[in-house]
Design a protein around this motif. Structure first.
Motif, short mmCIF file in Angstrom:
data_model
loop_
_atom_site.label_atom_id
_atom_site.label_comp_id
_atom_site.label_asym_id
_atom_site.label_seq_id
_atom_site.Cartn_x
_atom_site.Cartn_y
_atom_site.Cartn_z
N SER A 214 -67.80 38.88 -65.63
CA SER A 214 -67.07 37.89 -66.40
C SER A 214 -65.84 37.46 -65.61
CB SER A 214 -66.64 38.44 -67.77
OG SER A 214 -65.81 39.57 -67.61
N SER A 217 -61.48 31.01 -67.01
CA SER A 217 -61.16 30.55 -68.36
C SER A 217 -61.69 29.15 -68.63
CB SER A 217 -59.65 30.57 -68.58
OG SER A 217 -58.99 29.75 -67.61
N SER A 218 -61.88 28.36 -67.57
CA SER A 218 -62.36 27.00 -67.73
C SER A 218 -62.89 26.51 -66.39
CB SER A 218 -61.24 26.08 -68.22
OG SER A 218 -61.67 24.74 -68.26
N PRO A 223 -60.05 30.46 -61.12
CA PRO A 223 -59.88 31.70 -61.90
C PRO A 223 -58.94 32.69 -61.22
CG PRO A 223 -61.99 31.72 -60.79
CD PRO A 223 -61.41 30.35 -60.55
N CYS A 226 -61.49 38.32 -62.40
CA CYS A 226 -62.93 38.48 -62.52
C CYS A 226 -63.22 39.97 -62.63
CB CYS A 226 -63.66 37.89 -61.32
SG CYS A 226 -65.47 37.89 -61.46
#
Length: 356
Positions: A214, A217-218, A223, A226
């Motif tokens: 994962s 955020s968008s 990012p 992770c």
């Protein structure tokens, strides 16, 4: 409620809010031995099931439903054995404690709380204040006896970065790109691991899998974090924390950025077969007297038996059902095996190869 209705003693420990261990006990006057039957209450989620998960259905000699095999069938056999033994008391046979523990399918909070009760300063279990002599853990084994299994240590590895607008990605540091490099190294480690040490003759090799990732955020934001979840399967005798540290040491010199290793959320040793052979031979005698030839085996999955063994109690795994049916979309168990398991468990407590 079922145990109360059968006039059996009941002890309930709410270990975390809404999650309880439930114990009952059946003593035999003059007995000098106590056997623990342990079975977990929880099942896995019902996503993707093609049958009604919470409506047990009997058809064609099978009972279907979520947990029918893993491990409501084993629980039913243990409860049925307990009731038969209650109806047919025999002086001097084994004392029996049945523990219905919670959270086996996640972090084993229930069995950890129970075994802690056998230690000085641990929680007090009135029905089992000291460790039993031996233990039988219910899991689907096709009535074979599991004497060894692998363990597991699981934790999250995280990479950091610096967020920025995706229209100017060079202003940031992409944590997912960093994790991509980590994943290649983990794939290399996973290929090396099984050949790096001898496999266990019953359980097979040590393994590693990355099962979850994962990050971000968008889509229009570079990012800054992770994470991946690691599943390292342990050989019997391997130390979970040492296995985790081996991976940390493998990864550390390979990157020019820092990796963050969360504390393990699963830390379960394997079950070794060097302390349970006497119990296994005894139980196998009763299995074969009731059903014919069976075996002592090892399995790759984990159970409560390793936690009980770590507390100094010889433990084996035994029960009706086939692990191939566990967690499936149409989970089921054969009714005949439920009855056979009940018979075998009664024979063990009675200490005789004759029918209970």
């Amino acid at each position: 409620d079922f145990l109360h209705a059968k006039q059996l003693p009941v002890e309930v420990h709410e270990v975390v809010p809404g999650r309880c261990n439930v114990l009952t006990r059946l003593d035999s006057p003059g007995a000098t031995r106590t056997v623990l039957f342990d079975v977990h209450q929880d099942t896995v989620p019902v996503d993707g099931m093609t049958i009604p998960p919470f409506t047990p259905t009997e058809s064609g000699g099978r009972i279907s439903g979520r947990g029918a095999c893993d491990v409501k069938g084993g629980m039913a056999s243990m409860l049925a054995a307990l009731l038969r033994l209650q109806r047919q008391p025999v002086a001097g046979r084994t004392n029996l404690v049945l523990s219905l523990t919670f959270d086996e399918e996640s972090t084993s909070l229930g069995i950890n709380h129970l075994t802690a009760g056998w230690q000085t300063g641990g929680p007090r279990y009135n029905l089992l204040p000291v460790a039993p002599d031996v233990a039988v853990i219910a899991e689907p084994t096709l009535l074979n006896i599991v004497v060894a299994h692998r363990g597991a240590v699981r934790w999250r590895i995280r990479t950091g970065g610096r967020a920025c607008h995706s229209s100017r990605p060079t202003d940031g540091i992409n944590a997912i790109y960093r994790m991509g490099r980590v994943l290649l190294a983990m794939e290399e480690f996973a290929a090396w691991l099984p050949q790096s040490r001898p496999a266990h003759p019953l359980c097979g090799p040590a393994t590693l899998s990355v099962g979850l990732i994962s990050g971000g955020s968008s889509v229009n934001v570079v990012p800054d974090s992770c994470g991946i979840d690691i599943d390292r399967r342990l050989l019997p005798g391997e130390d979970p924390l040492a296995a985790r540290q081996e991976i940390i040491d493998w990864l550390a010199p390979r990157f020019d950025f820092e990796l963050f290793h969360d504390q393990p959320w699963c830390n379960s040793p394997g079950l070794n077969d060097n302390h349970n052979q006497s119990l296994a031979r005894e139980l196998l005698q009763h299995v074969e007297a009731a059903t014919g030839p069976h075996r002592c085996i090892g399995v790759p999955f984990g159970t409560h038996a390793s936690r009980v063994a770590a507390a100094g109690v010889p433990a084996v795994v035994f029960g009706p059902g086939d692990i191939a049916q566990a967690h499936t979309k149409d989970e089921w168990i054969e009714v005949d095996q439920l009855h056979q398991a009940t018979e075998i468990l009664c024979r063990l407590i009675n200490g005789s190869a004759n029918p209970a």
